[in-house]
Motif scaffolding. Structure first.
Motif, mmCIF file in Angstrom:
data_model
loop_
_atom_site.group_PDB
_atom_site.id
_atom_site.type_symbol
_atom_site.label_atom_id
_atom_site.label_comp_id
_atom_site.label_asym_id
_atom_site.label_seq_id
_atom_site.Cartn_x
_atom_site.Cartn_y
_atom_site.Cartn_z
ATOM 1 N N ALA A 88 -9.021 -6.627 -9.368
ATOM 2 C CA ALA A 88 -8.350 -5.210 -9.036
ATOM 3 C C ALA A 88 -6.782 -5.106 -9.203
ATOM 4 O O ALA A 88 -6.192 -3.949 -9.395
ATOM 5 C CB ALA A 88 -8.524 -5.064 -7.533
ATOM 6 N N GLY A 145 0.843 -1.217 -0.172
ATOM 7 C CA GLY A 145 -0.127 0.050 0.053
ATOM 8 C C GLY A 145 0.807 1.353 -0.039
ATOM 9 O O GLY A 145 0.350 2.318 0.203
ATOM 10 N N THR A 148 -1.664 -2.465 -3.177
ATOM 11 C CA THR A 148 -2.650 -1.346 -3.520
ATOM 12 C C THR A 148 -4.005 -1.882 -3.687
ATOM 13 O O THR A 148 -4.009 -2.191 -4.559
ATOM 14 C CB THR A 148 -1.816 -0.677 -4.648
ATOM 15 N N GLY A 149 -4.589 -1.419 -2.515
ATOM 16 C CA GLY A 149 -6.236 -1.568 -2.823
ATOM 17 C C GLY A 149 -6.769 -2.778 -2.972
ATOM 18 O O GLY A 149 -7.618 -3.058 -3.620
ATOM 19 N N THR A 150 -6.147 -3.968 -2.466
ATOM 20 C CA THR A 150 -6.562 -5.169 -2.545
ATOM 21 C C THR A 150 -7.357 -5.806 -1.503
ATOM 22 O O THR A 150 -7.482 -7.009 -1.248
ATOM 23 C CB THR A 150 -5.396 -6.237 -2.961
ATOM 24 N N ASP A 151 -7.682 -4.906 -0.309
ATOM 25 C CA ASP A 151 -8.480 -5.293 0.597
ATOM 26 C C ASP A 151 -9.883 -6.112 0.181
ATOM 27 O O ASP A 151 -10.929 -5.023 0.208
ATOM 28 C CB ASP A 151 -8.572 -4.419 1.901
ATOM 29 N N TYR A 194 -3.492 -1.585 -10.502
ATOM 30 C CA TYR A 194 -2.495 -1.175 -9.527
ATOM 31 C C TYR A 194 -1.765 0.147 -10.582
ATOM 32 O O TYR A 194 -1.849 0.350 -11.746
ATOM 33 C CB TYR A 194 -1.377 -2.195 -9.446
ATOM 34 N N ALA A 233 -11.290 -4.260 -2.973
ATOM 35 C CA ALA A 233 -12.163 -2.849 -2.930
ATOM 36 C C ALA A 233 -12.275 -2.040 -4.205
ATOM 37 O O ALA A 233 -13.366 -1.330 -4.197
ATOM 38 C CB ALA A 233 -11.294 -2.111 -1.838
ATOM 39 N N LYS A 234 -11.412 -2.297 -5.209
ATOM 40 C CA LYS A 234 -11.476 -1.341 -6.468
ATOM 41 C C LYS A 234 -13.221 -1.742 -7.169
ATOM 42 O O LYS A 234 -13.444 -0.951 -7.887
ATOM 43 C CB LYS A 234 -10.651 -1.627 -7.435
#
Length: 737
Positions: free
Chosen positions: A298, A267, A286-289, A302, A292-293
């Motif tokens: 997702a 992140g 980056t934004g992979t919880d 990146y 979540a994108k």
């Protein structure tokens, strides 16, 4: 389900047979230089395949090129043990039943050994475990400098001194990488606090940067040969460190010649163009919880994924930087997962448990021992009272990314019971309740430490038990909870939590034979220091914690650890706090400059609680007079200092002989002295040995920011030999002509 097995794994099985028929493409022919293999593989890849190698495909992996038999890159958190497997897109546990590892002591303990051979043992052991789990990159070790005792992540690092950190990180790297697993030295750079860690902009002068905060990283690159480096979350010069022109391009690659891979912290990436041009190679987290994108994949969104590809397709950027990134990633693959001579490794073995125990024993520091309360005399100590939550609490779970799922963890109480057996009565009293929980990312300790009794009742119970004991051992300190020794938050103060200070003073009043064992990765205040005859620094010691502590407490092992950082009397004695320069807000200025740790204490003439390099033994040592092989040296010369040390006690033991250099008169402010050498001597009772240190002008130099070069000014110097920064034994003058 985890996607560990790739087409590459099957392709590589046939390499030997193919080689016999001389039909190997260059990139699969390990008789060819890696540089040729890289260029051959690169020439066969599409732009899309290259882009895919520069960013994650899951929480902890990035894509290979299955068409060419180039495997995925699999990373694992460290640096104290191999993290349990998590689900592809989540932090939740994957539910494996065979990923319980050996927990090695935290790196503060490793640094406290002051033993390069022990560091090599550590690296090789954890490298074997990473290799067995088929990891490509171990995300560690950490060498960020101990600037404040409140930094929640200090326990993962190697202390306050850049020379000690640099000397200890090099063998660790070599030990790991000889197993075909890359180290990823972190966090580059200036990541010295957890408060606002994702965005805080660090302001530091170039001299402090080069003299204090970079040397351990430089040693990792130029002496250790690390195959990867992890960028830091914070900003420097207004740019995030994971894509920072000055740090990654100007210093790491141009000045130091780093050829490895720069990996983002999870992140830590914030901009596509900066990531392209400012030195980043591999983007993670980056934004992979939970994806979540909201996109089908997702990972394709990146900063170094589809946005990068779009810029190339539009002609706005060329493929020059992309090819450089992929070259470095391919080189990493050829050194690790595509090296057919890579050993198989081993996992959670008895050999590794022994290594963890040996490391822990060497790192334990005896801070104070009046009246020879320690070691415990089992001939006379028939009732031993153990007090404190940290005597029973598991410490391998929690604390952030270094949290582990372990095969076993021996508590201090169980370690003492195992060692003492029926030789003495052991009574346990809780004393205080701290954090009764024990879970992190789905790993649970399995302990239920809940206790609803009041602090007053617990204190009274402990004192009642301690009154008639032959010896009382209090296990307290910190734990891996938020605002203690934990990633993501800093401590709120120097004092012990959970009202432990009051409990220690009460125990000292009812029993004069009180031993305090401080379990922590940070310095703590000790307002009771004069009330307690014996104090030991116990660190976070991993799987064999209890056994190692028992070995030292009863004297099976003679303590030989030395502190890798200063214990201040109070928080305001630390430079960053004296100048109100921690933790800052959106920006933090390192007002103390080069005067970190013992350098600040000596500049300000502030006596520490326990000095850098301090550590006692159950035996005694005497030092002879240090001699130099010359009294004058030219800039190109080397000079050797020699001192004899004798074990004058009745026990075998080890002493860390420390060399500090003082510039007697300088044109710029310099520390009173700086560590420039150390040697750990193993001495039998009555034995005498010599320690020798050879230095050159580099050890006399300071960084001239105006000239952007290291300068050794002619004039008078002193070589100072000490048992710690505060315990000077002998010194000799010399001159640089």
């Amino acid at each position: 389900m985890m996607k560990h097995v790739t087409i590459a794994a099957f392709l590589l099985l046939g390499i030997t047979g193919l080689k016999a028929q001389q039909k190997l493409p260059v990139y699969l022919d390990d008789s060819k230089p890696i540089s040729e293999r890289v260029e051959d593989a690169l020439s066969k890849m599409t732009v899309e395949e290259k882009i895919a190698m520069c960013h994650a495909q899951s929480k902890f992996s990035s894509k290979g090129v299955p068409r060419l038999g180039i495997p995925e890159v699999w990373t694992t958190d460290g640096p104290h043990g191999i993290r349990p497997e998590v689900l592809w897109d989540e932090w939740s546990q994957a539910g494996w039943t065979n990923d319980s590892c050996t927990a090695f002591p935290a790196l503060t303990c490793l640094a406290a050994t002051w033993n390069r051979d022990i560091s090599l043992l550590y690296g090789n052991s954890i490298g074997e475990e990473a290799r067995y789990r088929n990891k490509t990159v171990l995300l560690g070790p950490g060498v960020n400098i101990y600037r404040s005792p409140l930094n929640g992540r200090n326990f993962e690092y190697m202390g306050e001194d850049p020379f000690l950190s640099g000397q200890m990180v090099v063998p660790y790297i070599k030990g790991v990488q000889q197993n075909g697993v890359a180290t990823c030295v972190k966090h580059f750079a200036l990541n010295n606090q957890e408060t606002n860690r994702m965005d805080v902009n660090v302001v530091v002068d170039d001299r402090a940067l080069y003299e204090i905060y970079l040397p351990a990283f430089k040693a990792a690159v130029q002496e250790g040969g690390t195959w990867s480096i992890m960028g830091a979350y914070n900003q420097y010069k207004g740019q995030h460190c994971c894509h920072n022109q000055y740090l990654l391009n100007d210093i790491l690659r141009k000045e130091w010649g780093f050829q490895g891979v720069v990996v983002s912290d999870w992140g830590g990436v914030h901009d596509t163009k900066q990531s392209i041009f400012n030195g980043l190679d591999l983007e993670f987290g980056t934004g992979t919880d939970g994806l979540a994108k909201g996109k089908k994949n997702a990972y394709e969104y990146y900063y170094l994924a589809s946005p990068y590809l779009d810029l190339i397709r539009s002609g706005e950027v060329s493929t020059k930087e992309l090819d450089e990134k992929v070259r470095r990633i391919l080189r990493l693959c050829f050194l690790t997962s595509m090296n057919k001579n890579r050993p198989f490794g081993s996992f959670a073995t008895e050999e590794h448990a022994k290594a963890a125990r040996d490391i822990a024993e060497e790192g334990i520091v005896l801070l104070k021992n009046e009246r020879n309360v320690l070691p415990i005399n089992l001939a006379t100590a028939k009732k031993i009272v153990i007090v404190g939550e940290n005597a029973v609490k598991m410490m391998t779970v929690g604390g952030g990314s270094s949290s582990l799922k372990v095969k076993k963890e021996v508590s201090p109480l169980d370690g003492l019971k195992n060692r003492i057996g029926s030789q003495a009565q052991i009574v346990y009293a809780r004393g205080y309740v701290g954090d009764a929980s024990g879970s992190y990312n789905g790993v649970v300790s399995g302990q239920n430490l809940a206790d609803t009794r009041s602090p007053e009742v617990l204190l009274q119970e402990a004192c009642d038990a301690a009154k008639d004991a032959d010896i009382v051992i209090f296990f307290g300190g910190l734990n891996k909870s938020n605002h203690q020794d934990a990633e993501g938050s800093d401590r709120k103060g120097l004092e012990l939590p959970y009202n432990q200070d009051k409990l220690i003073s009460a125990l000292a009043k009812v029993n004069k034979n009180l031993v305090v064992v401080n379990i922590s990765g940070n310095a703590v205040a000790m307002p009771w220091v004069k009330e307690v005859p014996a104090i030991m620094q116990g660190w976070f010691l991993g799987s064999e914690a209890g056994n190692a502590l028992a070995d030292v407490l009863v004297g099976d092992a003679n303590p030989s650890g030395k502190l890798p950082f200063t214990f201040p009397v109070k928080l305001e004695d630390n430079g960053a706090h004296a100048l109100n320069a921690f933790p800052g807000g959106k920006e933090v200025t390192y007002k103390e400059g080069i005067f970190v740790g013992y350098r600040w204490h000596e500049k300000e003439n502030k006596a520490p609680l326990f000095s850098f390099g301090h550590g006692l033994s159950y035996t005694t040592f005497t030092y002879g007079k240090v001699t130099a092989d010359r009294s004058e040296m030219n800039a190109g010369d080397k000079i050797t200092f020699t001192v004899s040390v004798k074990n004058t006690g009745k026990r075998d033991g080890a002493e860390v002989v420390q060399l500090y250099i003082r510039d007697v008169k300088s044109s710029v402010p310099r520390p009173v002295k700086e560590l420039k050498g150390f040697q750990k001597l193993q001495l039998k009772a009555g034995e005498e040995k010599q320690a020798s240190f050879t230095i050159d002008a580099a050890a006399l130099s300071f960084f001239d920011a105006g000239k952007h070069e290291w300068v050794a000014e002619p004039g008078a110097f002193e070589a100072i030999i000490g048992a710690s920064a505060a315990d000077v034994k002998t010194k000799v003058p010399f001159t640089l002509k």
